[in-house]
Write a protein that holds these residues in place. Structure first.
Motif, PDB file in Angstrom:
ATOM      1  N   GLY A  80       0.819  -1.198   0.000  1.00 14.12           N
ATOM      2  CA  GLY A  80       0.000   0.000   0.000  1.00 14.12           C
ATOM      3  C   GLY A  80       0.847   1.239   0.000  1.00 14.12           C
ATOM      4  O   GLY A  80       2.062   1.212   0.095  1.00 14.12           O
ATOM      5  N   ARG A  95      -8.126  -8.268  -7.689  1.00 17.58           N
ATOM      6  CA  ARG A  95      -7.951  -6.814  -7.691  1.00 17.58           C
ATOM      7  C   ARG A  95      -8.914  -6.147  -6.697  1.00 17.58           C
ATOM      8  O   ARG A  95      -8.545  -5.196  -6.006  1.00 17.58           O
ATOM      9  CB  ARG A  95      -8.184  -6.270  -9.096  1.00 17.58           C
ATOM     10  CG  ARG A  95      -7.279  -6.818 -10.174  1.00 17.58           C
ATOM     11  CD  ARG A  95      -5.829  -6.384 -10.017  1.00 17.58           C
ATOM     12  NE  ARG A  95      -5.079  -7.242  -9.125  1.00 17.58           N
ATOM     13  CZ  ARG A  95      -4.586  -8.439  -9.473  1.00 17.58           C
ATOM     14  NH1 ARG A  95      -4.781  -8.905 -10.682  1.00 17.58           N
ATOM     15  NH2 ARG A  95      -3.898  -9.150  -8.609  1.00 17.58           N
ATOM     16  N   ILE A  96     -10.142  -6.643  -6.622  1.00 18.94           N
ATOM     17  CA  ILE A  96     -11.101  -6.071  -5.674  1.00 18.94           C
ATOM     18  C   ILE A  96     -10.673  -6.360  -4.241  1.00 18.94           C
ATOM     19  O   ILE A  96     -10.751  -5.500  -3.356  1.00 18.94           O
ATOM     20  CB  ILE A  96     -12.509  -6.628  -5.958  1.00 18.94           C
ATOM     21  CG1 ILE A  96     -13.017  -6.099  -7.302  1.00 18.94           C
ATOM     22  CG2 ILE A  96     -13.484  -6.252  -4.855  1.00 18.94           C
ATOM     23  CD1 ILE A  96     -14.352  -6.666  -7.711  1.00 18.94           C
ATOM     24  N   GLU A 154      -7.623  -6.792  -3.124  1.00 16.72           N
ATOM     25  CA  GLU A 154      -6.471  -5.946  -2.790  1.00 16.72           C
ATOM     26  C   GLU A 154      -6.914  -4.519  -2.478  1.00 16.72           C
ATOM     27  O   GLU A 154      -6.386  -3.882  -1.556  1.00 16.72           O
ATOM     28  CB  GLU A 154      -5.480  -5.965  -3.954  1.00 16.72           C
ATOM     29  CG  GLU A 154      -4.809  -7.318  -4.159  1.00 16.72           C
ATOM     30  CD  GLU A 154      -3.992  -7.359  -5.437  1.00 16.72           C
ATOM     31  OE1 GLU A 154      -3.932  -6.313  -6.121  1.00 16.72           O
ATOM     32  OE2 GLU A 154      -3.427  -8.421  -5.763  1.00 16.72           O
ATOM     33  N   GLU A 155      -7.879  -4.001  -3.237  1.00 11.75           N
ATOM     34  CA  GLU A 155      -8.368  -2.646  -2.965  1.00 11.75           C
ATOM     35  C   GLU A 155      -9.077  -2.574  -1.611  1.00 11.75           C
ATOM     36  O   GLU A 155      -8.952  -1.578  -0.889  1.00 11.75           O
ATOM     37  CB  GLU A 155      -9.325  -2.198  -4.076  1.00 11.75           C
ATOM     38  CG  GLU A 155      -8.655  -1.931  -5.405  1.00 11.75           C
ATOM     39  CD  GLU A 155      -7.708  -0.743  -5.340  1.00 11.75           C
ATOM     40  OE1 GLU A 155      -7.954   0.169  -4.522  1.00 11.75           O
ATOM     41  OE2 GLU A 155      -6.721  -0.732  -6.094  1.00 11.75           O
ATOM     42  N   VAL A 156      -9.806  -3.619  -1.253  1.00  5.88           N
ATOM     43  CA  VAL A 156     -10.478  -3.625   0.047  1.00  5.88           C
ATOM     44  C   VAL A 156      -9.454  -3.675   1.181  1.00  5.88           C
ATOM     45  O   VAL A 156      -9.608  -2.995   2.202  1.00  5.88           O
ATOM     46  CB  VAL A 156     -11.463  -4.811   0.129  1.00  5.88           C
ATOM     47  CG1 VAL A 156     -12.024  -4.942   1.533  1.00  5.88           C
ATOM     48  CG2 VAL A 156     -12.604  -4.625  -0.852  1.00  5.88           C
ATOM     49  N   ARG A 159      -6.567  -2.438   1.222  1.00  5.16           N
ATOM     50  CA  ARG A 159      -5.882  -1.151   1.356  1.00  5.16           C
ATOM     51  C   ARG A 159      -6.685  -0.149   2.185  1.00  5.16           C
ATOM     52  O   ARG A 159      -6.144   0.853   2.630  1.00  5.16           O
ATOM     53  CB  ARG A 159      -5.600  -0.554  -0.029  1.00  5.16           C
ATOM     54  CG  ARG A 159      -4.495  -1.251  -0.800  1.00  5.16           C
ATOM     55  CD  ARG A 159      -4.095  -0.431  -2.010  1.00  5.16           C
ATOM     56  NE  ARG A 159      -3.023  -1.055  -2.755  1.00  5.16           N
ATOM     57  CZ  ARG A 159      -3.183  -1.783  -3.851  1.00  5.16           C
ATOM     58  NH1 ARG A 159      -4.406  -1.972  -4.313  1.00  5.16           N
ATOM     59  NH2 ARG A 159      -2.164  -2.320  -4.472  1.00  5.16           N
ATOM     60  N   ARG A 160      -7.976  -0.412   2.365  1.00  6.72           N
ATOM     61  CA  ARG A 160      -8.816   0.512   3.117  1.00  6.72           C
ATOM     62  C   ARG A 160      -8.915   0.035   4.564  1.00  6.72           C
ATOM     63  O   ARG A 160      -9.302  -1.103   4.818  1.00  6.72           O
ATOM     64  CB  ARG A 160     -10.210   0.600   2.490  1.00  6.72           C
ATOM     65  CG  ARG A 160     -10.171   1.013   1.027  1.00  6.72           C
ATOM     66  CD  ARG A 160     -11.557   1.093   0.443  1.00  6.72           C
ATOM     67  NE  ARG A 160     -11.519   1.506  -0.954  1.00  6.72           N
ATOM     68  CZ  ARG A 160     -12.606   1.726  -1.690  1.00  6.72           C
ATOM     69  NH1 ARG A 160     -13.805   1.586  -1.154  1.00  6.72           N
ATOM     70  NH2 ARG A 160     -12.487   2.086  -2.961  1.00  6.72           N
ATOM     71  N   GLN A 208     -18.430  -1.543   0.320  1.00  5.09           N
ATOM     72  CA  GLN A 208     -17.110  -1.405  -0.293  1.00  5.09           C
ATOM     73  C   GLN A 208     -16.972  -2.334  -1.491  1.00  5.09           C
ATOM     74  O   GLN A 208     -16.496  -1.923  -2.560  1.00  5.09           O
ATOM     75  CB  GLN A 208     -16.030  -1.723   0.751  1.00  5.09           C
ATOM     76  CG  GLN A 208     -15.987  -0.769   1.932  1.00  5.09           C
ATOM     77  CD  GLN A 208     -15.283   0.520   1.601  1.00  5.09           C
ATOM     78  OE1 GLN A 208     -14.777   0.706   0.493  1.00  5.09           O
ATOM     79  NE2 GLN A 208     -15.233   1.433   2.548  1.00  5.09           N
ATOM     80  N   LEU A 214     -16.666  -1.312  -5.600  1.00  5.36           N
ATOM     81  CA  LEU A 214     -15.534  -1.734  -6.437  1.00  5.36           C
ATOM     82  C   LEU A 214     -16.006  -2.586  -7.612  1.00  5.36           C
ATOM     83  O   LEU A 214     -15.415  -2.536  -8.693  1.00  5.36           O
ATOM     84  CB  LEU A 214     -14.528  -2.505  -5.589  1.00  5.36           C
ATOM     85  CG  LEU A 214     -13.804  -1.677  -4.521  1.00  5.36           C
ATOM     86  CD1 LEU A 214     -12.978  -2.566  -3.612  1.00  5.36           C
ATOM     87  CD2 LEU A 214     -12.921  -0.629  -5.173  1.00  5.36           C
ATOM     88  N   GLN A 265     -17.220  -0.214 -10.259  1.00  3.27           N
ATOM     89  CA  GLN A 265     -16.084   0.383 -10.961  1.00  3.27           C
ATOM     90  C   GLN A 265     -15.443  -0.617 -11.908  1.00  3.27           C
ATOM     91  O   GLN A 265     -14.999  -0.243 -13.001  1.00  3.27           O
ATOM     92  CB  GLN A 265     -15.054   0.875  -9.942  1.00  3.27           C
ATOM     93  CG  GLN A 265     -15.545   2.008  -9.064  1.00  3.27           C
ATOM     94  CD  GLN A 265     -14.511   2.429  -8.044  1.00  3.27           C
ATOM     95  OE1 GLN A 265     -13.389   1.930  -8.032  1.00  3.27           O
ATOM     96  NE2 GLN A 265     -14.891   3.338  -7.156  1.00  3.27           N
ATOM     97  N   ARG A 266     -15.401  -1.882 -11.508  1.00  7.97           N
ATOM     98  CA  ARG A 266     -14.792  -2.907 -12.366  1.00  7.97           C
ATOM     99  C   ARG A 266     -15.619  -3.153 -13.617  1.00  7.97           C
ATOM    100  O   ARG A 266     -15.078  -3.403 -14.696  1.00  7.97           O
ATOM    101  CB  ARG A 266     -14.643  -4.207 -11.575  1.00  7.97           C
ATOM    102  CG  ARG A 266     -13.604  -5.160 -12.114  1.00  7.97           C
ATOM    103  CD  ARG A 266     -12.221  -4.654 -11.815  1.00  7.97           C
ATOM    104  NE  ARG A 266     -11.206  -5.461 -12.482  1.00  7.97           N
ATOM    105  CZ  ARG A 266      -9.919  -5.163 -12.463  1.00  7.97           C
ATOM    106  NH1 ARG A 266      -9.504  -4.094 -11.827  1.00  7.97           N
ATOM    107  NH2 ARG A 266      -9.051  -5.923 -13.090  1.00  7.97           N
TER     108      ARG A 266
END
Length: 583
Positions: free
Chosen positions: A347, A384-385, A387-389, A391-392, A406, A410, A413-414
């Protein structure tokens, strides 16, 4: 008498005080027990004194059962599971006759991807070899499967583990076959220069940017210096030695001194777009080129090459990657996200540490419930989703509702879907569909809303009921007569808003519009402009185009859904139940 009556409560109070004093004396005194003599032959009972011990005497440590902690049991279970997997993989490697040196290379990849991709890894070893004792078995190979099945990652991990010299080309990033072939020559040259910095000058010379290699003789001349240098070095030092200098695309294992180069062409389903005969030309390069025997082409696509126009007689050997099952996808997600979370550069800024329990909860309760119904078992998008979760900081470890929001955000957006809730006014809260309806109605006039409602009603109401529904005299006759149940065609027995919309002639559509407006003579250029604006917005469509013949009126197809039509009816104070709920 008066004195005795007043003194009686004092007497009762004195008696109560005496009773309290007697109880205090009884409590302070030692207890006196009456001991009864046991009957003859009665076994002696152990006397227990609570003042000395508060529990039974404990057993020795050898007889007492020991309980390990939950962490110790989990570690032991994981170790046993890994040992069972290694034993299972070892039996599979023995069955395929994998050597001990190749086993050391393949076993980490088998443990990484698990039993779900064990057969695919062994098939790659069978066709491509291991860079040690087993040579490649085919000059052309195809790897196909649905998106997110792990084709690219498994192939890349296998090539890095075995140390085979390889390059990767994405067919979706090129506009012509000549551009792809020029890029292939440049990547092979860079691979040779990275392994041998002291290569000849003709190998060091790069291809000018933007150059395309369409002709076969020019492709042969451009490839010759790099392939000849590889063949010369491999022949002088012997097969199986290790190269001096840095290795290219090999990970921990060094690139073996072999004259073979694996050319991986990803998204091979895009090759027919570059050239209708592009697949056939690339399939024939190992045979057409003078040094083509040093090239091994691997085509990675979502469909077999036979579905892309290749004749069955020329179709190369294939390795199929089936889609992950739910259990396999969850296991692969947990392993990949756990390995990703342990990296140092996951991150921006301070690293957020997540436990195994949180990652497992994210996979089972978050991704599998809220992302899989939209994305399927596409491991690429799910990772990818995830990993983004991770990071939050507020997504994992909180409530399930927060995690759901969340993940769904995502996923939108995907999929390229916008967040329509941003179009609402500050303080308004509603779901995405309601937000889309409100946003669509803000820029509409009353005439456009009335046109939308007229088109929706006309597409779902039988034309034989127009007289009773829209004319005053028809409504009076309807009140006097008894209800008549009409026999409807097949598939139209349900509610009116669930029926398939029918094309509506333009005169009927305009007549219903005038009856809803309760005005006459509204037809004019402004009304026609409103109809064309709704057509451009995709809410109305002309059946067969805008051109109408002399003996047939143009027809309009309504593409409006129920929420928008209901919102327009509410704005116009029209009760849709009077027209649609008559059955």
């Amino acid at each position: 008498k008066l004195f005795l009556q007043r003194a009686q409560p004092l007497t009762q109070f004195w008696r109560l005080g005496a009773l309290v004093q007697a109880m205090a004396v009884f409590i302070k005194a030692e207890p006196v027990f009456i001991k009864e003599e046991p009957a003859p032959g009665t076994p002696r009972r152990c006397v227990r004194r609570l003042g000395e011990t508060s529990s039974d005497p404990k057993e020795p440590d050898g007889k007492r059962q020991r309980r390990g902690s939950a962490a110790t049991n989990t570690a032991e279970e994981e170790a046993q599971k890994k040992a069972a997997e290694v034993e299972e993989f070892g039996a599979e490697l023995d069955r395929h006759g994998v050597s001990a040196a190749a086993r050391r290379l393949l076993l980490p990849e088998l443990q990484r991807w698990g039993p779900a991709r064990a057969s695919q890894l062994l098939a790659l070893w069978t066709f491509l070899g291991d860079g040690l004792s087993r040579p490649p078995a085919t000059p052309v190979l195809q790897v196909w499967g649905p998106a997110g099945a792990g084709k690219t990652e498994v192939l890349a991990g296998f090539l890095q583990a075995t140390g085979l010299r390889h390059i990767r080309l994405d067919a979706a990033c090129f506009c012509s076959l000549g551009e792809l072939q020029a890029r292939m020559v440049e990547e092979i040259r860079r691979s040779v220069v990275a392994s041998f910095p002291a290569a000849p000058r003709d190998v060091q010379q790069r291809i000018p940017p933007g150059r395309q290699l369409r002709a076969l003789d020019r492709l042969e001349a451009a490839l010759r210096p790099s392939l000849e240098h590889l063949s010369h070095v491999a022949g002088s030092n012997g097969e199986g030695g290790k190269a001096a200098g840095s290795s290219h695309g090999s990970g921990d294992a060094c690139t073996r001194l072999s004259d073979k180069v694996v050319v991986v062409i990803d998204h091979a389903q895009e090759l027919p777009r570059l050239n209708p005969c592009g697949l056939d030309l690339l399939l024939g390069l190992p045979e057409a080129l003078h040094l083509g025997g040093q090239l091994i082409f691997v085509f990675v696509s979502r469909l077999p090459l036979s579905h892309l126009g290749v004749l069955p007689a020329r179709e190369p050997p294939s390795i199929a990657f089936p889609s992950y099952t739910a259990a396999e996808a969850e296991t692969a997600l947990f392993k990949s996200l756990l390995e990703w979370s342990k990296q140092d550069d996951v991150g921006c800024g301070a690293q957020i540490v997540h436990s195994e329990r949180e990652i497992h909860s994210l996979c089972s309760s978050g991704l599998m419930k809220f992302a899989v119904p939209y994305l399927g078992h596409n491991l690429h998008d799910l990772l990818r989703i995830g990993e983004e979760v991770l990071r939050r900081p507020d997504a994992v470890g909180g409530s399930l509702l927060t995690l759901q929001k969340q993940v769904e955000e995502l996923v939108q957006q995907r999929l390229g879907l916008p967040d329509l809730s941003k179009l609402l006014e500050p303080g308004e809260k509603m779901d995405s569909s309601s937000a889309a309806t409100i946003a669509a109605m803000r820029g509409m006039t009353k005439a456009e809303k009335r046109l939308i409602l007229a088109a929706y009603l006309a597409a779902r109401i039988d034309k034989d009921d127009d007289m009773q529904l829209f004319l005053p005299e028809g409504r009076k006759r309807q009140r006097k007569r008894t209800a008549v149940v009409k026999k409807r065609p097949n598939g139209e027995d349900g509610p009116a808003f669930l029926r398939t919309p029918r094309p509506v002639p333009l005169p009927r559509f305009l007549a219903i519009y005038h009856r809803l407006a309760r005005q006459g003579h509204l037809l004019g250029p402004a009304l026609l402009e409103h109809i064309m604006s709704l057509k451009d917005a995709g809410l109305l469509r002309f059946a067969g185009g805008c051109v109408a013949s002399l003996d047939r009126d143009p027809k309009i197809v309504c593409r409006v859904e129920l929420p928008l039509a209901r919102a327009c009816a509410a704005e116009l104070n029209v009760d849709m139940a009077e027209y649609l709920c008559r059955d």
